[in-house]
Design an enzyme around this catalytic site. Sequence first.
Site, short mmCIF file in Angstrom:
data_model
loop_
_atom_site.label_atom_id
_atom_site.label_comp_id
_atom_site.label_asym_id
_atom_site.label_seq_id
_atom_site.Cartn_x
_atom_site.Cartn_y
_atom_site.Cartn_z
N SER A 187 0.83 -1.24 0.13
CA SER A 187 -0.01 0.05 -0.13
C SER A 187 0.85 1.32 -0.06
CB SER A 187 -0.73 0.05 1.17
OG SER A 187 -1.76 1.25 1.27
N CYS A 212 -16.88 -0.19 16.78
CA CYS A 212 -18.23 0.41 17.50
C CYS A 212 -19.35 -0.11 16.57
CB CYS A 212 -18.43 1.88 17.36
SG CYS A 212 -17.07 2.77 18.33
C1 LIG Z 1 -3.48 -0.50 5.95
C2 LIG Z 1 -3.55 -2.01 5.63
C3 LIG Z 1 -4.25 -2.62 4.75
C4 LIG Z 1 -5.43 -2.04 3.75
O1 LIG Z 1 -4.67 -1.20 2.73
P1 LIG Z 1 -5.39 -0.04 1.93
O2 LIG Z 1 -4.09 0.36 0.81
O3 LIG Z 1 -5.56 0.85 2.79
O4 LIG Z 1 -6.33 -0.78 1.29
C5 LIG Z 1 -4.09 -3.99 4.68
N1 LIG Z 1 -3.56 -4.62 5.48
C6 LIG Z 1 -2.85 -3.94 6.71
C7 LIG Z 1 -1.82 -5.01 7.32
C8 LIG Z 1 -2.83 -2.63 6.44
O5 LIG Z 1 -2.12 -2.06 7.74
#
Ligand SMILES: *Cc1c(COP(=O)(O)O)cnc(C)c1O
Length: 381
Positions: free
Chosen positions: A204, A327
């Site tokens: 990401s 929540c």
């Molecule tokens: C933030 C996160 C995701 C999701 O990533 P996005 O790019 O926001 O869809 C998946 N896995 C982990 C471990 C994360 O911290």
Amino acid sequence: MTAPLIYLDNAATTPVDPRVARLMMDFLTEDGTFANPASRSHMAGWLAEQAVEGGRRQVADTIGADPREIVWTSGATEADNLALTGYMRAHRDKGHHLVTSSIEHKAVIDTAMALEAEGFEVTWLAPDHEGRIAPESVQNALRSDTTLVSLMSVNNELGTENDLMAIGRIVHAHGAVFHVDAAQAVGKTPIDVQHLPVDMMSLSAHKAYGPKGIGALFVRRGLQIEPLIHGGGHERGMRSGTLPTHQIVGMGEAFRLAGEDYARDHDHLHILNARFREGLAALTGTHVHSPLMGSVPNIINVGFKGVEGESLIMALRKLAISTGSACNSASVDPSYVLTGIGVPREDALASIRFSFGRFTREQDIDDALAELSHALTTLRA
Ligand SMILES: *Cc1c(COP(=O)(O)O)cnc(C)c1O
């Protein structure tokens, strides 16, 4: 709502690095490289394609992959969906058993549950008390019909790291495929798929000072997955849709900087980590859930004794922090990650994740500690 004064929620998302934001501006407007990177019939399209391929190389280089092994997605959520669903569906004939853990990100848990509803079987491994999956438990879960194991590199609530080398070797010795959610790992712990026995890896941009809405799935060459999104056949058929050039350029630059600034970022985070832990130790009734060894330096999850979770959060309004609890209309559920490692419900509800980043200052740590000290004294009085 006034803006939070102290941002300690970098594991939820990071601000975009100004160097990244500036670069992205060149790929949006008429005077920039805005054309469709799939347009083959004019120069503007070729330039956009070049930018996309430059970003692909930067992301690949950061994790030791070949650019042809990078598939753009909208983020790690989509990458997790594509890895699990795309692989299990494409290899139905070989087996229908998937191994994962009970403290994965929801993007993996909910995808695995959807696969269960589709007729696949899932084994949910339990972590140890620090949030680590023991390689032996992976070994014991493998069956003749196991085709895929999916485990995270760094837990997003605890910061705990899994031993990818040991687990990957076990998975490969069995002839199965290993997927790793590495959304929290880039820039915080070394990642090199040239040496790691990992076949797919979710990435990401926005956890590493890139923009939201862009991510990638590393798919080792030769591995077959079924697409989830059908259309123009982009990304060699694995993920259709017009590529967002500005997002891709942003992710590429963010990942390049994660590599280039790695040592400086790491030292900075270690200093913040030590300073925060030292301050916490001086407060009574605190318990740090994040292990000192085998964890990333930017995440510290802390439980507070003798206070009610909700009141504590209310008293800490100057801090942008995360509880990990969910929540539901009437009640608050404690974090499934904390209860998953054996933290009692009440303690889990009075636990907070503090996460630091490149732009967190030592003064922010001191201010947060002062806020904490004040809130705890008031609430316990
Ligand atoms: C933030 C996160 C995701 C999701 O990533 P996005 O790019 O926001 O869809 C998946 N896995 C982990 C471990 C994360 O911290």
